[in-house]
Design a protein around this motif. Structure first.
Motif, PDB file in Angstrom:
ATOM      1  N   LEU A 107       7.266  -3.446   1.445  1.00 51.66           N
ATOM      2  CA  LEU A 107       6.795  -4.733   0.924  1.00 51.66           C
ATOM      3  C   LEU A 107       6.374  -5.698   2.029  1.00 51.66           C
ATOM      4  N   LEU A 108       6.927  -5.553   3.222  1.00 53.44           N
ATOM      5  CA  LEU A 108       6.492  -6.411   4.327  1.00 53.44           C
ATOM      6  C   LEU A 108       5.048  -6.136   4.741  1.00 53.44           C
ATOM      7  N   TYR A 109       4.588  -4.913   4.531  1.00 56.93           N
ATOM      8  CA  TYR A 109       3.256  -4.524   5.001  1.00 56.93           C
ATOM      9  C   TYR A 109       2.269  -4.259   3.863  1.00 56.93           C
ATOM     10  N   ASN A 110       2.700  -4.482   2.631  1.00 56.56           N
ATOM     11  CA  ASN A 110       1.844  -4.252   1.467  1.00 56.56           C
ATOM     12  C   ASN A 110       2.030  -5.390   0.471  1.00 56.56           C
ATOM     13  N   ASP A 111       0.994  -5.699  -0.284  1.00 55.59           N
ATOM     14  CA  ASP A 111       1.026  -6.839  -1.205  1.00 55.59           C
ATOM     15  C   ASP A 111       1.508  -6.499  -2.604  1.00 55.59           C
ATOM     16  N   LEU A 127       0.217   1.650   6.081  1.00 57.11           N
ATOM     17  CA  LEU A 127       1.335   2.146   6.858  1.00 57.11           C
ATOM     18  C   LEU A 127       2.255   0.978   7.213  1.00 57.11           C
ATOM     19  N   THR A 128       3.500   1.307   7.494  1.00 53.40           N
ATOM     20  CA  THR A 128       4.510   0.275   7.691  1.00 53.40           C
ATOM     21  C   THR A 128       4.909   0.183   9.158  1.00 53.40           C
ATOM     22  N   GLY A 129       5.837  -0.739   9.451  1.00 54.49           N
ATOM     23  CA  GLY A 129       6.258  -0.974  10.828  1.00 54.49           C
ATOM     24  C   GLY A 129       7.405  -0.081  11.242  1.00 54.49           C
ATOM     25  N   THR A 130       7.916  -0.331  12.433  1.00 55.20           N
ATOM     26  CA  THR A 130       9.024   0.461  12.965  1.00 55.20           C
ATOM     27  C   THR A 130      10.262   0.289  12.100  1.00 55.20           C
ATOM     28  N   LEU A 131      10.824   1.413  11.687  1.00 53.66           N
ATOM     29  CA  LEU A 131      12.054   1.437  10.902  1.00 53.66           C
ATOM     30  C   LEU A 131      12.987   2.467  11.511  1.00 53.66           C
ATOM     31  N   VAL A 132      14.152   2.027  11.942  1.00 56.41           N
ATOM     32  CA  VAL A 132      15.160   2.921  12.504  1.00 56.41           C
ATOM     33  C   VAL A 132      16.286   3.051  11.484  1.00 56.41           C
ATOM     34  N   GLY A 163       6.345   8.801   0.056  1.00 55.91           N
ATOM     35  CA  GLY A 163       5.171   9.040   0.883  1.00 55.91           C
ATOM     36  C   GLY A 163       5.342   8.627   2.328  1.00 55.91           C
ATOM     37  N   LYS A 164       4.257   8.813   3.080  1.00 53.57           N
ATOM     38  CA  LYS A 164       4.306   8.601   4.528  1.00 53.57           C
ATOM     39  C   LYS A 164       4.570   7.151   4.907  1.00 53.57           C
ATOM     40  N   SER A 165       4.296   6.209   4.020  1.00 47.76           N
ATOM     41  CA  SER A 165       4.579   4.808   4.313  1.00 47.76           C
ATOM     42  C   SER A 165       6.049   4.456   4.098  1.00 47.76           C
TER      43      SER A 165
END
Length: 380
Positions: A107-111, A127-132, A163-165
């Motif tokens: 949700l941070l990278y998609n509307d 695609l999304t940001g770094t997630l550890v 999915g990949k995101s």
């Protein structure tokens, strides 16, 4: 045959310290740690934040994640940080915390909303940001998978982001973080992992690579879980084995999918709030019994991986051994969670709407499913 190999993994006792290298490599200055109150009270969140502070000048924590995380909580967290986006999210805890971190990252990278993307393969556009991901239980395999399971509060159903995101960029898998877990949580999450290993082997869409991972996972989990729960809970070798088994099972089911056990477990969690691993344990032996006509040979192979040595091994022997393990590690009864026998008809209806029901090697009729649930309820 396609096969997904998912995040970069840092494995082994003491590997938590490698979080600093991960954050340093991406030049992170601001990190958001997402977790729950149990992880905070156990002191694990402080350990993670301490390592992050070696690199980052700013660390924030969101520690209000529920068991079976709600879509409303995901939305609230994402809204809080949408215009103040961190360089990395670190999701630390069990499967609920890691799935929550994945969903917030989406949700941070998609509307769109969770409902826009639910139960669709690769429907998330960006695609999304770094997630550890940093698991503190040996059970869900969520640190590796491209699934996030979230409770839809409007329907009281669990939904999947896929999915990949969704998948993490890095996973830090440190068995030391599981030492000190209560026996009940160790048992429940271990049965979750064992279910992943078995269901991804006796499923509709296995492949050669997932089969190898599944059977190795079965061996590691089955032969070490009782040690972790009952015999020697601080045994780091046994905990490492179960955690490796959980991770391998996660990689397997990310490629081969799961089945009816999960189809039953999801509504048990969403409606009756049964912990996911416990719900899987309820169903595993009884779904396998139903599947003997189609999956009997594969169930025997599972038994061999468990180390059962009977010369004329039968599927029923394997199922009996699983029931014995459940008894030894004190898996509770369905009734202890407020599930009543008159609820089973509704539970069957809900399970038949689940992806796990659709993906099962054989789809029982409503009447057959109710009979499976009745056996689960009394643990016949």
């Amino acid at each position: 045959m396609g096969f997904k190999l998912l995040p970069e993994v840092f494995w082994g006792a003491g590997s938590l310290k490698q979080l600093a290298d991960v954050l340093r490599n991406i030049k992170a200055e601001y990190v958001l740690v997402v977790t729950d109150q149990g992880i905070v009270k156990a002191g694990i969140a402080d350990k993670v934040i301490s390592v992050a502070k070696e690199v980052c000048s700013r660390t924030e924590i969101f520690d209000q994640i529920e068991s079976d995380p709600k879509d409303t909580t995901v939305v609230a967290c994402a809204a809080k940080y949408k215009n103040d986006r961190p360089d990395a999210i670190v999701a630390v805890g069990g499967g609920s915390c890691m799935d929550f971190g994945k969903a917030v990252n989406v949700l941070l990278y998609n509307d769109g909303t969770i409902q826009d993307y639910k139960n669709q393969w690769d429907a998330i556009p960006n695609l999304t940001g770094t997630l550890v991901t940093i698991p503190t239980t040996a059970g869900t395999g969520s640190e590796l998978t491209d699934f996030a399971v979230i409770s839809d509060t409007s329907t009281q159903q669990k939904v999947n982001l896929i999915g990949k995101s969704v998948v993490a960029t890095q996973a830090i898998v440190d068995p030391e973080l599981t030492v000190g877990l209560p026996a009940g949580i160790t048992a429940a999450t271990g049965m979750d992992a064992l279910t992943h290993a078995i269901e991804s082997y006796a499923c509709k869409t296995p492949n050669d690579l997932s089969d190898m991972l599944s059977l190795k996972a079965v061996s590691l989990i089955y032969n070490n879980l009782k040690t972790c729960v009952v015999d020697d809970p601080t045994n780091i070798e046994a905990r490492s084995a179960v955690m490796m088994g959980s991770m391998l099972a996660g990689c397997s089911f990310a490629n081969a999918l799961l089945g009816l056990v999960h189809g039953i477990a999801h509504p048990l969690g969403a409606v009756w709030h049964v912990p996911h691993g416990v719900a899987n344990a309820f169903g595993l032996p009884y779904v396998l019994e139903y599947e003997i006509p189609s999956e009997g040979e594969r169930i025997i192979n599972v038994g061999r991986a468990m180390g059962l040595t009977k010369e004329d091994l039968q599927p029923e022997d394997v199922i009996t051994a699983i029931k014995e393990l459940m008894k030894e590690i004190h898996i509770p009864m369905m009734s202890e969670y407020g599930v009543k026998e008159e609820d089973l008809d509704r539970l069957a209806d809900l399970a038949m709407q689940e992806m796990g029901y659709i993906c099962n090697p054989v789809q029982p009729s409503k009447e057959e499913l109710v009979e499976i649930l009745k056996k689960m309820y009394v643990r016949a």
